[in-house]
Motif scaffolding. Sequence first.
Motif, short mmCIF file in Angstrom:
data_model
loop_
_atom_site.label_atom_id
_atom_site.label_comp_id
_atom_site.label_asym_id
_atom_site.label_seq_id
_atom_site.Cartn_x
_atom_site.Cartn_y
_atom_site.Cartn_z
N CYS A 17 0.84 -1.21 0.00
CA CYS A 17 0.00 0.00 0.00
C CYS A 17 0.87 1.26 0.00
CB CYS A 17 -0.93 0.01 1.21
SG CYS A 17 -2.21 -1.26 1.17
N VAL A 20 2.21 1.91 -3.49
CA VAL A 20 1.19 2.53 -4.34
C VAL A 20 1.02 4.00 -3.98
CG1 VAL A 20 -1.29 2.55 -4.89
CG2 VAL A 20 -0.04 0.37 -4.83
N TYR A 21 0.92 4.29 -2.68
CA TYR A 21 0.72 5.67 -2.25
C TYR A 21 1.92 6.55 -2.63
CZ TYR A 21 -0.57 9.73 0.43
OH TYR A 21 -0.91 11.02 0.79
N GLU A 30 -10.90 5.47 -5.31
CA GLU A 30 -10.55 4.19 -4.69
C GLU A 30 -10.25 3.12 -5.73
OE1 GLU A 30 -13.08 0.84 -2.39
OE2 GLU A 30 -13.26 2.87 -1.55
N TYR A 33 -6.63 3.08 -6.88
CA TYR A 33 -5.73 2.49 -5.90
C TYR A 33 -5.90 0.97 -5.86
CZ TYR A 33 -5.07 7.28 -4.39
OH TYR A 33 -4.78 8.61 -4.36
N ALA A 83 -10.60 6.10 -0.08
CA ALA A 83 -9.93 7.29 -0.61
C ALA A 83 -10.78 8.49 -0.18
CB ALA A 83 -9.79 7.22 -2.12
N PHE A 112 -6.21 6.06 1.34
CA PHE A 112 -5.29 6.73 0.42
C PHE A 112 -5.63 8.21 0.26
CE2 PHE A 112 -4.91 2.29 -0.80
CZ PHE A 112 -3.56 2.16 -1.05
#
Length: 128
Positions: A17, A20-21, A30, A33, A83, A112
């Motif tokens: 995670c 990705v962030y 969302e 992500y 998100a 996120f």
Amino acid sequence: MEKILLKEESYAIIGACMTVYNELGQGFLESVYQEALAVTFNKTGISNEREQELAISFQGQVLQKKFYVDFLCYDKIILELKAVKSLDHNHEAQVINYLKASNKPLGILVNFGERSLVYKRLINKYYK
């Protein structure tokens, strides 16, 4: 010292995670992500099922209404993505209900949508 439930697996998921962030930052939907995380899971070998169907039982009968968890990882950990500006108790309650319904031991709620990645580990106290 308290033992951390599914420590290595949850660290791997949270690390994915963060990957990705760090690349996408905040501001996407969302679903973006979720797709990026699926790519990262597949590249890193994290066992996962995306949009896993979750049946709900009531008094011994399976209800028609189905829910879908964002990811089921390692067949033990429910991963729910958000998100949003900030997490609230409703987001946590959603994961806790998924844990009860699925009888999985651990849930991870990830947001996120904030200035930095926010995550919470939630333990299923009803796990058998």
